[in-house]
Scaffold this active site. Structure first.
Site, PDB file in Angstrom:
ATOM      1  N   THR A 161       3.158 -49.399 -25.125  1.00 51.32           N
ATOM      2  CA  THR A 161       4.086 -50.473 -24.268  1.00 51.32           C
ATOM      3  C   THR A 161       4.923 -49.951 -23.380  1.00 51.32           C
ATOM      4  OG1 THR A 161       5.554 -50.230 -26.163  1.00 51.32           O
ATOM      5  CG2 THR A 161       3.840 -52.194 -26.046  1.00 51.32           C
ATOM      6  N   ALA A 172      15.155 -44.561 -25.581  1.00 57.66           N
ATOM      7  CA  ALA A 172      14.315 -45.911 -25.891  1.00 57.66           C
ATOM      8  C   ALA A 172      13.724 -45.906 -24.533  1.00 57.66           C
ATOM      9  CB  ALA A 172      15.162 -46.947 -26.176  1.00 57.66           C
ATOM     10  N   LYS A 173      12.798 -46.942 -24.586  1.00 57.95           N
ATOM     11  CA  LYS A 173      11.894 -47.192 -23.474  1.00 57.95           C
ATOM     12  C   LYS A 173      12.811 -47.465 -22.241  1.00 57.95           C
ATOM     13  CE  LYS A 173       7.587 -47.606 -25.789  1.00 57.95           C
ATOM     14  NZ  LYS A 173       7.117 -48.382 -26.883  1.00 57.95           N
ATOM     15  N   ARG A 174      13.828 -47.873 -22.682  1.00 54.53           N
ATOM     16  CA  ARG A 174      14.731 -48.411 -21.342  1.00 54.53           C
ATOM     17  C   ARG A 174      15.142 -47.128 -20.586  1.00 54.53           C
ATOM     18  NH1 ARG A 174      17.962 -49.183 -25.819  1.00 54.53           N
ATOM     19  NH2 ARG A 174      19.323 -47.151 -26.118  1.00 54.53           N
TER      20      ARG A 174
END
Ligand code: GLU
Length: 282
Positions: free
Chosen positions: A12, A254-256
Site C-alpha cells: 500500500t 510510517a508510510k507518511r
C-alpha cells in the site's frame, strides 16, 4: 523443528526504514537458526494495494541484500483458502452477517455497557430482517461472534501464546490471549470479501510458520489471531514482536514519511551497508 518465519508487507506504499528493520530482523533469525525466510505479499485490500508497490517491495528487499523463497505467496491469489476458513467458522455458528455502517458501529461501541471503547459486540439480525436486507441488496460483512466463540471453547482461559520478543512493557513468556479486547472482529469485509486477521492466520498455518517475527504494533493483533487458530484447529506459532524503529524525533517511521522510504534513501546515495550498520545489523 527448524525455524520458519516470514516478512508480510502490504503493498500500500513504498517500504520505509521500519520495514527494513523488520525484514532484516526476521531474515537474521532464520539465518541464525538455519531456518527459512519467506516473503508474503498481503494484497487482499484491492482498494489500497497497487502493483507498483509490490514491485517496489521486491526491489527494496533485494537492494537490502535479502533473499527469499519463491514462489512468493500473494494473498490475492488464494481467496479460496480464506473463504474455506470462513465457511468452517460459519458452519459452526461462529460468524454472523453484519449490515451495520461504520457510523453505526462507532455509535454502538461508544454506548457499550462495558464503557466506551473500540470493541464492538453485536448479534445477528432476526432471520426475517436479514432476509429483507439481503433482498434489498444491502452489503454486509461477516463478523466473528465472541459470544459463540467463548461458548465453543468453554471460555478463553486456555488461550495462551509464547512471546519470545518484547510484548507490552518488554514482557515476554507465556501470555494470556485476550480476544475480548478486539470485540466481534470482521472476518470478511463488505468490500473485499476477507479481512486481515483471517488471512494471516490461514497463511501462517499453510506456510508452516513456526515463528512470527513482526513489529510491536501488531502485538494486540495476536490476541484475536490466537483465538482464530483455536477455532480453526490451527497450530500456534511462537511470537517475537520487536521494538519499533523511531526517527530522531522519537516518532516511529510510517508510510507518511516519504523522505524515509528505502527508494528515497537509495536515491540519496545511502548504501545498504550503511543502513544495516545504523540499525545494528552487521
Ligand atoms: N501485512 C501486515 C502489515 O503490513 C503485517 C502482517 C503480519 O506481520 O502479521 O502491517
Amino acid at each position: 523443528m527448524s525455524l520458519v518465519t516470514r516478512f508480510a508487507p502490504s503493498p500500500t506504499g513504498r517500504l520505509h526504514r521500519g520495514h527494513a528493520f523488520s525484514a532484516l530482523t526476521a531474515h537474521r533469525a532464520a539465518q541464525g537458526a538455519g531456518g527459512r525466510f519467506l516473503l508474503r505479499i498481503e494484497d487482499i485490500d484491492f482498494t489500497r494495494c497497487r502493483p507498483e508497490f509490490e514491485t517496489g517491495i521486491y526491489e527494496d528487499l533485494a537492494w537490502l541484500g535479502l533473499s527469499w523463497e519463491t514462489p512468493v505467496r500473494r494473498q490475492s491469489e488464494h481467496m479460496a483458502d480464506y473463504e474455506a476458513a470462513l465457511e468452517t467458522l460459519r458452519g459452526r455458528g461462529l460468524a454472523y452477517r453484519c449490515f451495520r455502517t461504520r457510523k453505526e458501529i462507532a455509535e454502538s461501541a461508544a454506548s457499550a455497557p462495558h464503557g466506551p471503547g473500540p470493541a464492538f459486540r453485536g448479534e445477528p439480525h432476526s432471520p426475517q430482517e436479514e432476509a429483507r436486507r439481503l433482498a434489498a441488496g444491502e452489503p454486509f460483512a461477516w463478523r466473528l461472534s465472541l459470544e459463540a466463540a467463548e461458548r465453543a471453547l468453554g471460555g478463553f482461559g486456555s488461550l495462551v501464546f509464547l512471546e519470545e520478543g518484547e510484548g507490552p512493557d518488554g514482557r515476554r513468556g507465556v501470555m494470556a490471549a485476550r480476544p475480548q479486547l478486539a470485540g466481534d472482529i470482521v472476518l470478511a469485509r463488505k468490500d473485499v470479501g476477507v479481512a486481515y486477521h483471517l488471512a494471516v492466520v490461514v497463511d501462517d498455518a499453510l506456510q508452516g510458520i513456526t515463528h512470527v517475527i513482526r513489529g510491536q504494533d501488531l502485538f494486540e493483533a495476536t490476541h484475536v489471531q490466537r483465538l482464530l487458530q483455536a477455532l480453526l484447529g490451527l497450530p500456534t506459532p511462537v511470537y517475537r514482536h520487536h521494538r519499533l524503529l523511531t526517527g530522531p524525533d522519537g516518532r516511529r517511521f510510517a508510510k507518511r514519511d516519504r523522505s524515509e522510504t528505502l527508494a528515497e534513501l537509495r536515491a540519496a546515495g545511502v548504501t545498504p551497508a550503511q543502513l544495516r550498520k545504523e540499525m545494528g545489523f552487521e
